[in-house]
Design a protein around this motif. Structure first.
Motif, short mmCIF file in Angstrom:
data_model
loop_
_atom_site.label_atom_id
_atom_site.label_comp_id
_atom_site.label_asym_id
_atom_site.label_seq_id
_atom_site.Cartn_x
_atom_site.Cartn_y
_atom_site.Cartn_z
N HIS A 48 0.82 -1.15 0.00
CA HIS A 48 -0.21 0.10 -0.02
C HIS A 48 1.03 1.25 -0.14
CE1 HIS A 48 -3.24 -2.78 0.93
NE2 HIS A 48 -3.95 -1.97 1.18
N ASN A 49 0.13 2.24 -0.76
CA ASN A 49 0.78 3.75 -0.33
C ASN A 49 -0.38 4.47 -0.12
OD1 ASN A 49 2.62 2.33 -2.49
ND2 ASN A 49 3.78 4.04 -2.38
N LEU A 50 -0.05 5.61 0.46
CA LEU A 50 -0.95 6.80 0.84
C LEU A 50 -0.57 8.02 0.07
CD1 LEU A 50 -1.49 6.21 4.67
CD2 LEU A 50 -2.95 5.09 2.69
N ILE A 81 -3.68 3.56 -1.78
CA ILE A 81 -3.62 2.96 -3.25
C ILE A 81 -3.09 1.41 -2.70
CG2 ILE A 81 -2.20 2.96 -5.13
CD1 ILE A 81 -1.80 5.91 -4.61
N ARG A 82 -3.89 0.45 -3.26
CA ARG A 82 -3.44 -0.88 -2.93
C ARG A 82 -3.13 -1.34 -4.22
NH1 ARG A 82 -7.29 -5.65 0.05
NH2 ARG A 82 -5.82 -7.13 -0.04
N LEU A 83 -1.73 -2.04 -4.34
CA LEU A 83 -1.12 -2.31 -5.49
C LEU A 83 -1.28 -3.63 -5.82
CD1 LEU A 83 2.13 -0.15 -5.31
CD2 LEU A 83 0.05 0.42 -6.72
N ASN A 84 -1.26 -3.97 -7.23
CA ASN A 84 -1.13 -5.42 -7.64
C ASN A 84 0.49 -5.67 -7.57
OD1 ASN A 84 -0.76 -7.99 -8.95
ND2 ASN A 84 -1.75 -7.34 -10.71
N THR A 85 1.04 -6.29 -6.54
CA THR A 85 2.48 -6.33 -6.43
C THR A 85 2.94 -7.30 -7.33
OG1 THR A 85 1.97 -7.96 -4.89
CG2 THR A 85 2.53 -5.62 -3.86
N SER A 86 2.35 -8.15 -8.19
CA SER A 86 3.05 -8.85 -9.13
C SER A 86 3.52 -7.95 -10.42
CB SER A 86 1.88 -9.77 -9.63
OG SER A 86 0.88 -9.46 -10.19
N SER A 87 3.00 -6.91 -10.43
CA SER A 87 3.54 -5.74 -11.38
C SER A 87 4.43 -4.75 -11.33
CB SER A 87 1.97 -5.26 -12.03
OG SER A 87 1.23 -6.24 -12.74
N ILE A 88 4.07 -4.40 -9.70
CA ILE A 88 4.78 -3.03 -9.38
C ILE A 88 5.07 -3.21 -7.84
CG2 ILE A 88 2.95 -1.73 -9.07
CD1 ILE A 88 4.40 0.53 -10.08
N LEU A 89 6.41 -2.81 -7.47
CA LEU A 89 6.72 -2.56 -6.03
C LEU A 89 6.12 -1.56 -5.33
CD1 LEU A 89 10.26 -3.93 -5.98
CD2 LEU A 89 8.44 -4.87 -4.95
N TYR A 148 6.56 4.57 -4.61
CA TYR A 148 6.83 5.67 -3.57
C TYR A 148 7.76 6.64 -4.20
CZ TYR A 148 8.67 7.93 0.39
OH TYR A 148 9.28 9.04 1.15
N TYR A 149 8.64 6.09 -4.65
CA TYR A 149 10.06 6.98 -5.24
C TYR A 149 9.36 7.49 -6.63
CZ TYR A 149 13.17 5.37 -1.84
OH TYR A 149 13.61 5.19 -0.33
N TYR A 150 8.70 6.85 -7.42
CA TYR A 150 8.33 7.48 -8.65
C TYR A 150 7.23 8.55 -8.30
CZ TYR A 150 6.15 7.52 -13.33
OH TYR A 150 5.53 7.96 -14.72
N VAL A 160 -6.46 9.99 -9.12
CA VAL A 160 -5.16 9.39 -8.84
C VAL A 160 -5.16 7.92 -9.62
CG1 VAL A 160 -4.18 7.76 -7.13
CG2 VAL A 160 -5.03 9.97 -6.54
N GLY A 161 -6.11 7.22 -10.06
CA GLY A 161 -5.98 6.23 -11.00
C GLY A 161 -5.71 6.50 -12.52
N GLN A 162 -5.56 8.01 -12.68
CA GLN A 162 -5.16 8.46 -13.96
C GLN A 162 -3.74 8.59 -14.08
OE1 GLN A 162 -7.87 11.58 -15.74
NE2 GLN A 162 -9.54 10.53 -14.22
N ILE A 163 -3.04 8.67 -13.02
CA ILE A 163 -1.49 9.02 -13.04
C ILE A 163 -1.01 8.04 -13.97
CG2 ILE A 163 0.60 9.29 -11.67
CD1 ILE A 163 -1.14 9.81 -9.09
#
Length: 274
Positions: A53-55, A84-92, A97-99, A126-129
């Motif tokens: 997750h990211n906030l 933001i709950r990520l699909n960690t199979s695609s992105i860390l 966070y750094y991006y 946020v989803g359109q970033i």
């Protein structure tokens, strides 16, 4: 999640919250010196799981964001945040966070926010970033390198805090409490290097300050005290491709300034001087 005042307490369940001001990229995490609140009653849907997750900030300084780690497992997501709950199979999560700290990403977020007086984000925006990401292994390498640098920065920050606390204590002892002079008057043993110890008088005068020291007003010690100036923002020739550092009042509040955020041209310097 909206929290009522009577639900706040210490101790309780930590709530992530977003300060409106400031320029730091992260928020709400005590390990980074941010504020936290706690509540005693909460709804399970707002609990932040331990990983993936990211906030992001939902209002105010919407470029703020934070990475959720095991330290924040079970925290609650306040109304000032978007999770933001990520699909960690695609992105860390660490890579994202750094991006999100990249200037062009922050600029896109700012330009696409809604609200006239206070910028806001929503889940749709946020989803359109647009996110550019390499392979999983490359993401891990990038995040590891930047994470190591962050750890060193945090260590240096804590070291600086310790040194600053020591400097403040010395200043207070020398120039507020007049410790060396009082120690001399009491016949105590020197606690400074001899060359420093000799600089302090052996007694206080009738005004309670070290004998021979003076108290004056700042204007008596300066050559000039003047106001700053701001070239017209509407005149592009004052600002575009400028190479003269221009310091703002907001930047003055920073602890250290190595580079100004704005620069002006020689043409813009004229109105400032006048």
């Amino acid at each position: 999640m909206s929290v009522l005042t009577n639900e706040l307490s210490q101790p309780g369940q930590p709530v992530s919250c977003v300060p409106v001001g400031g320029s730091e990229a992260s928020f709400g995490l005590p390990a980074n010196g941010r504020k936290q609140r706690s509540i005693t009653r909460y709804r399970p849907r707002y609990i932040i799981p331990m990983t993936s997750h990211n906030l992001t900030a939902r209002r105010g300084d919407i470029t703020k964001h934070a990475l959720i780690t095991s330290r924040e497992n079970g925290w609650l997501c306040g109304t000032g945040c978007l999770r933001i709950r990520l699909n960690t199979s695609s992105i860390l999560p660490q890579y994202l966070y750094y991006y999100l700290t990249l200037p062009h990403v922050k600029e896109w977020i700012s330009q696409n926010s809604v609200g006239a007086t206070m910028p806001h984000l929503n889940t749709s925006l946020v989803g359109q970033i647009s996110v550019s990401y390499p392979t999983y292994d490359e993401q891990h390498t990038i995040a590891s390198i930047l994470g190591s640098l962050d750890d060193k920065i945090e260590l240096n920050r804590r070291t600086n805090e310790t040194l600053e606390a020591m400097a403040r204590a010395l200043f207070r002892d020398w120039f507020v409490d007049f410790g060396p002079t009082r120690a001399k008057m009491a016949g105590e043993a020197p606690y400074l290097a001899p060359e420093l110890w000799e600089l302090f008088p052996g007694r206080l005068d009738n005004e309670g300050k070290p004998e021979g020291w003076k108290i004056g007003e700042l204007h008596e010690l300066t050559i000039n005290i003047c106001n700053g100036g701001t070239p017209k923002r509407t005149k592009s020739s004052y600002w575009e491709n400028g190479d003269i550092p221009w310091l703002t009042s907001g930047e003055v509040r920073k602890q250290y300034i190595s580079e100004t955020e704005n620069h002006i041209t020689n043409e813009g310097l004229g109105p400032v001087r006048s």
